[in-house]
Design a protein around this motif. Structure first.
Motif: not given
Length: 199
Positions: A117-132
């Motif tokens: 999900g979104s946290w894994a995406a941010r962890y890998h550097g994918e930009p976006g809003p903070p994980p909910g």
């Protein structure tokens, strides 16, 4: 994975690099003493790279080091008033995988686990809003009550809801399941749930 010149991490861009954030998180949440060599192995990063980052953090007063034999054992700098808030910042941003590993390691019936999900995406550097929230997928046949007990209190520490999905090994290996196909197509952070022998 090499950490030479890297961009600021998407999860918390105030740090110099993802390596710096992950390294700090490991030391600030460690349950036993660690050295630069330990961190290099845990973070799958060359030891000279880790040693340079450790020296920067020691010089800045965020870590403390005690020489034991030829190694320097690292610990949080307890005399630095920034240590506690820094630990909390890292736990709620970079901490989910680390805390989930600590909670679930050695639990019977889990073949492997992933944050997706979104946290894994941010962890890998994918930009976006903070994980909910945090999406956790467990492969195997664990006791759901044991998992619930192991994760008790973790949502409070992470300031986020943790959503657990259970998948059998057969379903995870299969190619026809739409949910599994969707999860596999997006960034994943695999959890290290293998207990290390005590020295």
């Amino acid at each position: 994975m090499r950490y030479m010149r890297t961009e600021a991490p998407a999860l918390v861009p105030i740090f110099r690099s993802a390596l710096q954030a992950r390294l700090l998180l490991h030391v600030l949440t460690a349950t036993k003493p660690v050295t630069a060599a330990d961190l290099a192995r845990l973070l799958d990063t060359p030891e000279p790279t880790v040693s340079r980052e450790v020296r920067r953090l020691l010089d800045a007063g965020f870590l403390a080091g005690e020489r034991v034999g030829r190694a320097v054992v690292l610990s949080p700098a307890t005399d630095n008033p920034a240590t506690a808030p820094l630990r909390q910042l890292l736990v709620v941003t970079y901490g989910p995988a680390r805390l989930l590993e600590q909670a679930l390691i050695g639990l019977d019936g889990i073949d492997t686990g992933y944050v997706h999900g979104s946290w894994a995406a941010r962890y890998h550097g994918e930009p976006g809003p903070p994980p909910g929230d945090i999406d956790l997928l467990l492969v195997g046949h664990p006791s759901r009550r044991a998992v619930d007990d192991a994760l008790a209190g973790i949502e409070t520490r992470l300031s986020r809801e943790v959503n657990v999905t259970y998948v059998t090994p057969e379903r995870w290996r299969g190619a026809a399941d739409p949910f599994v196909t969707q999860v596999r197509s997006r960034p994943l952070v695999e959890l290290d749930l293998v207990e290390e022998p005590t020295p």
